[in-house]
Design a protein around this motif. Structure first.
Motif, PDB file in Angstrom:
ATOM      1  N   ARG A  99      32.683  41.151  10.953  1.00 39.38           N
ATOM      2  CA  ARG A  99      33.037  41.808  12.211  1.00 39.38           C
ATOM      3  C   ARG A  99      34.248  41.119  12.826  1.00 39.38           C
ATOM      4  NH1 ARG A  99      29.938  45.386  14.963  1.00 39.38           N
ATOM      5  NH2 ARG A  99      27.887  45.891  14.102  1.00 39.38           N
ATOM      6  N   LEU A 100      35.183  41.913  13.290  1.00 41.72           N
ATOM      7  CA  LEU A 100      36.370  41.352  13.925  1.00 41.72           C
ATOM      8  C   LEU A 100      36.008  40.485  15.121  1.00 41.72           C
ATOM      9  CD1 LEU A 100      39.513  41.293  14.119  1.00 41.72           C
ATOM     10  CD2 LEU A 100      39.319  43.234  15.682  1.00 41.72           C
ATOM     11  N   SER A 101      35.018  40.896  15.887  1.00 44.90           N
ATOM     12  CA  SER A 101      34.637  40.167  17.095  1.00 44.90           C
ATOM     13  C   SER A 101      34.142  38.762  16.802  1.00 44.90           C
ATOM     14  CB  SER A 101      33.556  40.939  17.860  1.00 44.90           C
ATOM     15  OG  SER A 101      32.401  41.122  17.048  1.00 44.90           O
ATOM     16  N   ALA A 138      25.308  49.925   3.072  1.00 45.00           N
ATOM     17  CA  ALA A 138      26.402  49.287   3.811  1.00 45.00           C
ATOM     18  C   ALA A 138      26.419  49.764   5.256  1.00 45.00           C
ATOM     19  CB  ALA A 138      27.736  49.583   3.126  1.00 45.00           C
ATOM     20  N   LEU A 139      26.254  51.060   5.475  1.00 42.87           N
ATOM     21  CA  LEU A 139      26.264  51.601   6.839  1.00 42.87           C
ATOM     22  C   LEU A 139      25.069  51.099   7.641  1.00 42.87           C
ATOM     23  CD1 LEU A 139      27.398  55.312   6.326  1.00 42.87           C
ATOM     24  CD2 LEU A 139      28.761  53.336   7.012  1.00 42.87           C
ATOM     25  N   ALA A 140      23.960  50.870   6.957  1.00 43.00           N
ATOM     26  CA  ALA A 140      22.784  50.350   7.659  1.00 43.00           C
ATOM     27  C   ALA A 140      23.015  48.924   8.150  1.00 43.00           C
ATOM     28  CB  ALA A 140      21.573  50.396   6.731  1.00 43.00           C
ATOM     29  N   GLN A 141      23.872  48.164   7.457  1.00 45.38           N
ATOM     30  CA  GLN A 141      24.170  46.794   7.870  1.00 45.38           C
ATOM     31  C   GLN A 141      25.054  46.753   9.114  1.00 45.38           C
ATOM     32  OE1 GLN A 141      22.903  43.983   6.356  1.00 45.38           O
ATOM     33  NE2 GLN A 141      21.700  45.471   5.180  1.00 45.38           N
ATOM     34  N   MET A 142      25.846  47.814   9.344  1.00 49.98           N
ATOM     35  CA  MET A 142      26.734  47.872  10.501  1.00 49.98           C
ATOM     36  C   MET A 142      26.745  49.327  11.008  1.00 49.98           C
ATOM     37  SD  MET A 142      30.732  46.558  10.821  1.00 49.98           S
ATOM     38  CE  MET A 142      30.395  44.969  10.050  1.00 49.98           C
ATOM     39  N   PRO A 143      25.721  49.711  11.752  1.00 52.41           N
ATOM     40  CA  PRO A 143      25.564  51.112  12.162  1.00 52.41           C
ATOM     41  C   PRO A 143      26.719  51.661  13.003  1.00 52.41           C
ATOM     42  CG  PRO A 143      23.522  49.889  12.488  1.00 52.41           C
ATOM     43  CD  PRO A 143      24.583  48.882  12.183  1.00 52.41           C
ATOM     44  N   ASP A 144      27.446  50.776  13.694  1.00 50.59           N
ATOM     45  CA  ASP A 144      28.552  51.260  14.532  1.00 50.59           C
ATOM     46  C   ASP A 144      29.890  51.309  13.794  1.00 50.59           C
ATOM     47  OD1 ASP A 144      28.586  48.498  14.322  1.00 50.59           O
ATOM     48  OD2 ASP A 144      29.331  48.147  16.352  1.00 50.59           O
ATOM     49  N   LEU A 145      29.873  51.076  12.485  1.00 52.12           N
ATOM     50  CA  LEU A 145      31.096  51.119  11.686  1.00 52.12           C
ATOM     51  C   LEU A 145      31.534  52.569  11.487  1.00 52.12           C
ATOM     52  CD1 LEU A 145      33.117  49.442   9.914  1.00 52.12           C
ATOM     53  CD2 LEU A 145      31.594  49.900   7.985  1.00 52.12           C
ATOM     54  N   GLN A 146      32.839  52.819  11.643  1.00 54.00           N
ATOM     55  CA  GLN A 146      33.420  54.133  11.381  1.00 54.00           C
ATOM     56  C   GLN A 146      34.257  54.025  10.105  1.00 54.00           C
ATOM     57  OE1 GLN A 146      35.643  55.444  14.825  1.00 54.00           O
ATOM     58  NE2 GLN A 146      34.101  54.653  16.235  1.00 54.00           N
ATOM     59  N   PRO A 147      33.700  54.372   8.953  1.00 55.84           N
ATOM     60  CA  PRO A 147      34.387  54.133   7.674  1.00 55.84           C
ATOM     61  C   PRO A 147      35.759  54.795   7.614  1.00 55.84           C
ATOM     62  CG  PRO A 147      32.097  54.771   7.321  1.00 55.84           C
ATOM     63  CD  PRO A 147      32.390  55.025   8.764  1.00 55.84           C
ATOM     64  N   GLY A 155      41.265  48.796  10.376  1.00 61.73           N
ATOM     65  CA  GLY A 155      39.980  48.711   9.675  1.00 61.73           C
ATOM     66  C   GLY A 155      39.586  47.291   9.382  1.00 61.73           C
ATOM     67  N   SER A 156      39.414  46.498  10.422  1.00 64.00           N
ATOM     68  CA  SER A 156      39.224  45.051  10.264  1.00 64.00           C
ATOM     69  C   SER A 156      37.767  44.619  10.204  1.00 64.00           C
ATOM     70  CB  SER A 156      39.919  44.323  11.419  1.00 64.00           C
ATOM     71  OG  SER A 156      39.581  44.920  12.658  1.00 64.00           O
ATOM     72  N   ASN A 157      36.849  45.563  10.126  1.00 60.14           N
ATOM     73  CA  ASN A 157      35.428  45.257   9.950  1.00 60.14           C
ATOM     74  C   ASN A 157      35.005  45.767   8.570  1.00 60.14           C
ATOM     75  OD1 ASN A 157      34.825  44.669  13.049  1.00 60.14           O
ATOM     76  ND2 ASN A 157      35.925  46.620  12.944  1.00 60.14           N
ATOM     77  N   VAL A 188      35.008  49.706  14.463  1.00 53.31           N
ATOM     78  CA  VAL A 188      33.688  49.962  15.032  1.00 53.31           C
ATOM     79  C   VAL A 188      33.870  50.767  16.312  1.00 53.31           C
ATOM     80  CG1 VAL A 188      32.634  47.897  14.030  1.00 53.31           C
ATOM     81  CG2 VAL A 188      33.718  47.761  16.282  1.00 53.31           C
ATOM     82  N   ASN A 189      32.789  51.329  16.791  1.00 55.59           N
ATOM     83  CA  ASN A 189      32.852  52.152  17.993  1.00 55.59           C
ATOM     84  C   ASN A 189      33.472  51.371  19.148  1.00 55.59           C
ATOM     85  OD1 ASN A 189      31.563  54.250  16.649  1.00 55.59           O
ATOM     86  ND2 ASN A 189      29.527  53.580  17.277  1.00 55.59           N
ATOM     87  N   GLY A 190      34.443  51.976  19.811  1.00 56.25           N
ATOM     88  CA  GLY A 190      35.055  51.353  20.976  1.00 56.25           C
ATOM     89  C   GLY A 190      36.176  50.386  20.670  1.00 56.25           C
ATOM     90  N   GLN A 191      36.489  50.173  19.391  1.00 55.30           N
ATOM     91  CA  GLN A 191      37.539  49.217  19.028  1.00 55.30           C
ATOM     92  C   GLN A 191      38.918  49.844  19.163  1.00 55.30           C
ATOM     93  OE1 GLN A 191      37.127  46.813  15.311  1.00 55.30           O
ATOM     94  NE2 GLN A 191      39.091  47.720  14.759  1.00 55.30           N
TER      95      GLN A 191
END
Length: 393
Positions: free
Chosen positions: A323-325, A268-277, A305-307, A296-299
């Motif tokens: 992704r929220l974006s 799961a983390l590999a699919q979204m590397p910038d995710l902060q669980p 926790g919308s991603n 995610v980083n910078g959000q």
């Protein structure tokens, strides 16, 4: 009766009918603003763990690379196995703090089901992440050694299960109606209050309660409207027939994931590397997905926790990367509802503000009742025939 008087009557009755419940919701909500801090303060010794030395003393493999945890933590699969062995019929499990510091216990939310409609079966179990020892566990309704969990469940369901969750949603709407009608009724006072031109008249309890009701109501109007609307929105699940049906339907025996949870987590983390669980859902039923959620980083913290990344727990197939974006405008607005409701998006100043605002529904209920009591206790003036004739001349 003119429009303003009708609105005033509506404002009064909505406030009176829901006053006690709004007082309880406001007080419990203010308490829960610092829920994590109070929990850790009350249970500091219990929930503080000692990380092992870094000299290879512990033979356990690190849990879930990519998190902030120190080497020596037990694997996620081990905690999963302990929980599912102790609770063979679970709707699911949520790891509440994958972002825990090395000295913090791991907390897992348990979704239980005792097949009773008027109980909302949440539980919690906390582990020492290095030894696997259970530090505390229990249902939210009778959780020890802290009342935090009981208050949490009371706040959104009055400890009355799904019907209680529907009831709190209804009271959220009644408060919203009361606030909006009050906005119209007291519209001439708004600018005076906002520009500090309104004064408290301490002549007697009647004038004091009237001024307090008006001034507090104006200052708390916007944030109270946001809090009660978002609370209503988040409890809409309680109006779905499926929610009521699930509460009285026995949960099937656990179906464990086909792949190791640590493997699923890394994928799961590999699919979204910038995710902060910030939350990890561990499925125990075959139709549910393994899901990792967070910012995610910078959000901005306002979007919570919308991603998320969802995987099939049996095969590991990627089912959704959200992704929220990439979401629409309404989805982005809805993502703010939980942070706006609990006040976890602006640090200590915002939390203190939410505590104070949480006390205002109770104050408004009390002062509103006093105003109603004053009107009801006034003697009814008798109008004589002579007075009527004199008035008509």
């Amino acid at each position: 009766m003119n429009k303003t008087r009708r609105l005033f009557s509506l404002h009064s009755w909505f406030g009176l009918l829901s006053g006690v419940f709004l007082l309880l919701l406001g007080l419990s909500g203010s308490f829960l603003v610092f829920r994590d801090e109070i929990d850790h303060l009350a249970n500091h010794t219990l929930l503080t763990v000692q990380p092992p030395s870094m000299d290879g003393h512990s033979g356990n493999a690190p849990c879930c690379p990519g998190t902030r945890h120190t080497p020596g933590t037990r694997s996620l699969a081990q905690f999963y196995r302990i929980i599912t062995d102790r609770y063979p019929n679970l709707d699911g499990i949520a790891w509440l703090n994958p972002n825990a510091r090395p000295e913090e216990a791991y907390d897992f939310r348990l979704y239980l089901n005792d097949v009773h409609l008027f109980t909302y079966d949440l539980g919690l179990i906390s582990f020492n992440p290095y030894t696997g020892a259970i530090l505390r566990e229990g249902k939210s309704s009778d959780f020890t050694p802290s009342l935090i969990e009981w208050i949490y469940q009371f706040h959104f369901s009055f400890q009355l299960g799904t019907p209680g969750a529907a009831l709190t949603a209804i009271f959220g709407l009644t408060m919203l109606v009361s606030l909006l009608t009050g906005l119209v009724v007291y519209r001439k006072s708004i600018w005076k209050v906002l520009f500090f031109r309104a004064r408290l008249n301490r002549k007697n309890w009647r004038t004091l309660s009237s001024d307090l009701h008006r001034i507090v109501g104006v200052w708390a109007l916007l944030l109270n409207s946001v809090i009660f609307f978002t609370g209503f929105w988040m409890n809409l699940f309680a109006f779905k027939p499926a929610s009521w049906h699930n509460e009285i339907t026995p949960t099937k025996p656990n179906t464990l994931t086909g792949l190791s949870l640590d493997t699923l987590y890394r994928k799961a983390l590999a699919q979204m590397p910038d995710l902060q669980p910030s939350s990890v859902y561990l499925p125990t039923q075959p139709e549910r997905m393994f899901r990792v959620s967070g910012p995610v980083n910078g959000q901005l913290a306002l979007f919570g926790g919308s991603n998320s990344v969802s995987l099939d727990g049996q095969t590991g197939a990627v089912k959704q990367v959200s992704r929220l974006s990439q979401k629409g405008t309404w989805a982005k607005i809805e993502a703010t509802f939980f942070p706006l409701h609990v006040g976890n998006y602006g640090g200590l100043p915002v939390k203190i503000l939410y505590v104070l605002i949480g006390l205002t529904p109770g104050l408004l209920s009390i002062t509103g009742f006093l105003l109603w009591w004053r009107r009801m206790s006034k003697p009814v003036r008798k109008v004589t025939r002579t007075a009527i004739l004199a008035k008509s001349v």
